[in-house]
Design a protein around this motif. Sequence first.
Motif, PDB file in Angstrom:
ATOM      1  N   GLU A   1       7.167  12.244   1.288  1.00  0.00           N
ATOM      2  CA  GLU A   1       6.737  12.421   2.708  1.00  0.00           C
ATOM      3  C   GLU A   1       5.719  13.348   3.066  1.00  0.00           C
ATOM      4  O   GLU A   1       4.862  13.032   4.058  1.00  0.00           O
ATOM      5  N   LYS A   2       5.659  14.182   2.253  1.00  0.00           N
ATOM      6  CA  LYS A   2       4.635  15.225   2.432  1.00  0.00           C
ATOM      7  C   LYS A   2       3.012  14.942   1.802  1.00  0.00           C
ATOM      8  O   LYS A   2       2.054  15.365   2.671  1.00  0.00           O
ATOM      9  N   ASN A   3       3.214  13.763   1.076  1.00  0.00           N
ATOM     10  CA  ASN A   3       1.741  13.502   0.605  1.00  0.00           C
ATOM     11  C   ASN A   3       1.224  11.922   0.891  1.00  0.00           C
ATOM     12  O   ASN A   3       0.199  11.892   0.515  1.00  0.00           O
ATOM     13  N   ILE A   4       2.314  11.224   1.440  1.00  0.00           N
ATOM     14  CA  ILE A   4       1.892   9.865   1.680  1.00  0.00           C
ATOM     15  C   ILE A   4       0.932   9.886   2.696  1.00  0.00           C
ATOM     16  O   ILE A   4       0.732  10.382   3.617  1.00  0.00           O
ATOM     17  N   TYR A   5      -0.323   9.244   2.425  1.00  0.00           N
ATOM     18  CA  TYR A   5      -1.362   8.758   3.387  1.00  0.00           C
ATOM     19  C   TYR A   5      -0.943   8.019   4.605  1.00  0.00           C
ATOM     20  O   TYR A   5      -0.137   7.137   4.309  1.00  0.00           O
ATOM     21  N   SER A   6      -1.608   8.491   5.544  1.00  0.00           N
ATOM     22  CA  SER A   6      -1.600   7.653   6.994  1.00  0.00           C
ATOM     23  C   SER A   6      -2.477   6.626   6.934  1.00  0.00           C
ATOM     24  O   SER A   6      -3.764   6.779   6.821  1.00  0.00           O
ATOM     25  N   LEU A   7      -2.171   5.242   7.141  1.00  0.00           N
ATOM     26  CA  LEU A   7      -3.144   4.055   7.223  1.00  0.00           C
ATOM     27  C   LEU A   7      -3.189   3.239   8.640  1.00  0.00           C
ATOM     28  O   LEU A   7      -3.839   2.314   8.842  1.00  0.00           O
ATOM     29  N   ILE A   8      -2.512   4.000   9.676  1.00  0.00           N
ATOM     30  CA  ILE A   8      -2.239   3.387  11.118  1.00  0.00           C
ATOM     31  C   ILE A   8      -2.768   4.440  11.988  1.00  0.00           C
ATOM     32  O   ILE A   8      -2.220   5.502  11.845  1.00  0.00           O
TER      33      ILE A   8
ATOM     34  N   LEU B   1       0.842  -1.003   0.000  1.00  0.00           N
ATOM     35  CA  LEU B   1      -0.088  -0.037  -0.103  1.00  0.00           C
ATOM     36  C   LEU B   1       0.802   1.469  -0.183  1.00  0.00           C
ATOM     37  O   LEU B   1       0.340   2.255  -0.570  1.00  0.00           O
ATOM     38  N   LYS B   2       2.133   1.140   0.604  1.00  0.00           N
ATOM     39  CA  LYS B   2       2.763   2.402   0.829  1.00  0.00           C
ATOM     40  C   LYS B   2       3.808   2.698  -0.142  1.00  0.00           C
ATOM     41  O   LYS B   2       4.527   3.727  -0.508  1.00  0.00           O
ATOM     42  N   THR B   3       3.991   1.510  -1.057  1.00  0.00           N
ATOM     43  CA  THR B   3       5.126   1.730  -2.116  1.00  0.00           C
ATOM     44  C   THR B   3       4.493   1.498  -3.458  1.00  0.00           C
ATOM     45  O   THR B   3       5.469   1.927  -4.381  1.00  0.00           O
ATOM     46  N   GLY B   4       3.358   0.765  -3.540  1.00  0.00           N
ATOM     47  CA  GLY B   4       2.982   0.837  -5.118  1.00  0.00           C
ATOM     48  C   GLY B   4       3.677  -0.477  -5.646  1.00  0.00           C
ATOM     49  O   GLY B   4       3.575  -0.738  -6.880  1.00  0.00           O
TER      50      GLY B   4
ATOM     51  N   GLY C   1       7.537   6.769   8.393  1.00  0.00           N
ATOM     52  CA  GLY C   1       7.537   6.284   9.802  1.00  0.00           C
ATOM     53  C   GLY C   1       6.696   5.323   9.942  1.00  0.00           C
ATOM     54  O   GLY C   1       7.120   4.153  10.494  1.00  0.00           O
ATOM     55  N   GLU C   2       5.350   4.975   9.334  1.00  0.00           N
ATOM     56  CA  GLU C   2       4.392   4.118   9.610  1.00  0.00           C
ATOM     57  C   GLU C   2       4.993   2.665   9.091  1.00  0.00           C
ATOM     58  O   GLU C   2       4.873   1.699   9.567  1.00  0.00           O
ATOM     59  N   LEU C   3       5.480   2.729   7.969  1.00  0.00           N
ATOM     60  CA  LEU C   3       5.923   1.605   7.292  1.00  0.00           C
ATOM     61  C   LEU C   3       7.182   1.103   8.176  1.00  0.00           C
ATOM     62  O   LEU C   3       7.633  -0.163   8.053  1.00  0.00           O
ATOM     63  N   ALA C   4       8.018   2.015   8.203  1.00  0.00           N
ATOM     64  CA  ALA C   4       9.301   1.490   9.024  1.00  0.00           C
ATOM     65  C   ALA C   4       9.087   0.967  10.448  1.00  0.00           C
ATOM     66  O   ALA C   4       9.567  -0.055  10.758  1.00  0.00           O
ATOM     67  N   ASP C   5       7.976   1.539  11.070  1.00  0.00           N
ATOM     68  CA  ASP C   5       7.555   0.927  12.346  1.00  0.00           C
ATOM     69  C   ASP C   5       6.980  -0.728  12.161  1.00  0.00           C
ATOM     70  O   ASP C   5       7.302  -1.668  13.028  1.00  0.00           O
ATOM     71  N   VAL C   6       6.206  -0.938  11.080  1.00  0.00           N
ATOM     72  CA  VAL C   6       5.701  -1.981  10.830  1.00  0.00           C
ATOM     73  C   VAL C   6       6.610  -2.955  10.467  1.00  0.00           C
ATOM     74  O   VAL C   6       6.740  -4.216  10.883  1.00  0.00           O
ATOM     75  N   LEU C   7       7.804  -2.607   9.497  1.00  0.00           N
ATOM     76  CA  LEU C   7       8.837  -3.457   9.190  1.00  0.00           C
ATOM     77  C   LEU C   7       9.729  -3.906  10.177  1.00  0.00           C
ATOM     78  O   LEU C   7      10.374  -4.818  10.486  1.00  0.00           O
ATOM     79  N   ARG C   8       9.816  -2.919  11.264  1.00  0.00           N
ATOM     80  CA  ARG C   8      10.549  -3.071  12.495  1.00  0.00           C
ATOM     81  C   ARG C   8       9.998  -4.380  13.344  1.00  0.00           C
ATOM     82  O   ARG C   8      10.665  -5.202  13.981  1.00  0.00           O
TER      83      ARG C   8
END
Length: 341
Positions: free
Chosen positions: A334-341, A147-150, A219-226
Amino acid sequence: MSGQKRGESTEQTHISYFLDDIRYQGKSERTQAAYERVLSDFKEYLASRSLTLESANHRDCMAYIHQLRGDVASSTVATYASYLHRFYDYMTRVDAFEDNPMAIVVEELDESINTDPTRRDISIEAMHSFVETLSHPLDRAVILTLLKTGIRAGELCNLDIRDISLSSSPIEGSHRPRLDGRRDSMYVDSAPAQGVTYNGEKRAASNKRKRATTIPVDGELADVLREWLAIRPDPISDASPLFVSVSDEWGRRISPAIVHHLVETHARDFGWYRAGGGPEENVTPHYFRHFFTTHLRDRTGDRGVVKYLRGDVAKDVIDTYTHDWGNRVREEYEKNIYSLI
C-alpha cells in the motif's frame, strides 16, 4: 474477401491472397516460397484433425508448434510461428478471420526462448495515460488487475468470486476462509491446471506460480472491480468466475486468448503493439507482469515482497511473508503501489 479461383478451396484462396500481399510488399521469391511451404504444411496438419485455418484456436496452433520440436531447430520453430502469426494477423486485418490464434502462441514462445528480453521502457505517467483510454468496465478491470497485481493472464482467467475479498461488493458471495481478516485482497491459488476440474469447473489454463499467494487490492483496483461487478453478466459456470465475456460467449469465463486480444487491441491503438514485433517492443499481458515487477521492486527496494507477490519464491520465503502478511506485505504494498487512475 472475394475472387476465388475455379477449383480452388476457400482455404487455398486465403493463402493465395496472403502470398499476393507479401509479394506486393517486395518479399523475395525465396521468402514467398518459405511462407507457402509453412502455410501448406500447417493446413495439412489441421486437415488431418478435421480443422481449418479459420476454425483453429490457439491450442491447435500450439499443438502444431509443439510437434515441430525435435524435428527442426528452435530457431526454425520460431520462424514457423512468426510466419503463421503474420498470416493470421493479415486475415484479421482484412476481416476474413475474427481473431489471431497465433498471438498468444507467439507471446509464450518468445517468453520461452528469451526469458529476459530488453523490453519497452514505459513510465508510470505513460501507463496512466494508457489506462485513461480504457472505457469499458471489463477492459479496465482486466488490465488494471494485471497491472496492479502482476498475475499472469491464465491466473486472472481462473479467478472466481470466492478469490476476492472486497469491501462494499455489489454482488453477494462468500470469500475463501484464507481471506478471513484480510480486507480488500485477492487469493491466487497454485492448484488450477489446464484440463483439470477445479472448483467444479474444468479449466482452460494453468496457474504457473509455485505457491498460492494473497495479494492486497488497493483503493484504485477495488473501485474498478466494483464498477465491473456492478454490470457483470450472470456467469454460466457455478464456479462463479470473476471475469466473464460480454460479447459472443456472454457469461462464459474469459480465456487467455481473450485477455491477449483485449490487451493487444488497446496497445495497438496506443502505438504499443506492432504485428510481427517481439517482446522487446510489444505490450502484452506478460508485459504488465514485467511492469509490476520493475516498478514495485524499484519503489520498495524489497525483492522478497515482490517475489512473494509474484508467487515464484521458495517455501521458506513464502512462509516468512505469509506469517507476516498483514504487517509487512500489505504495508509495503500500500505504501509503494503506483497510482494509474
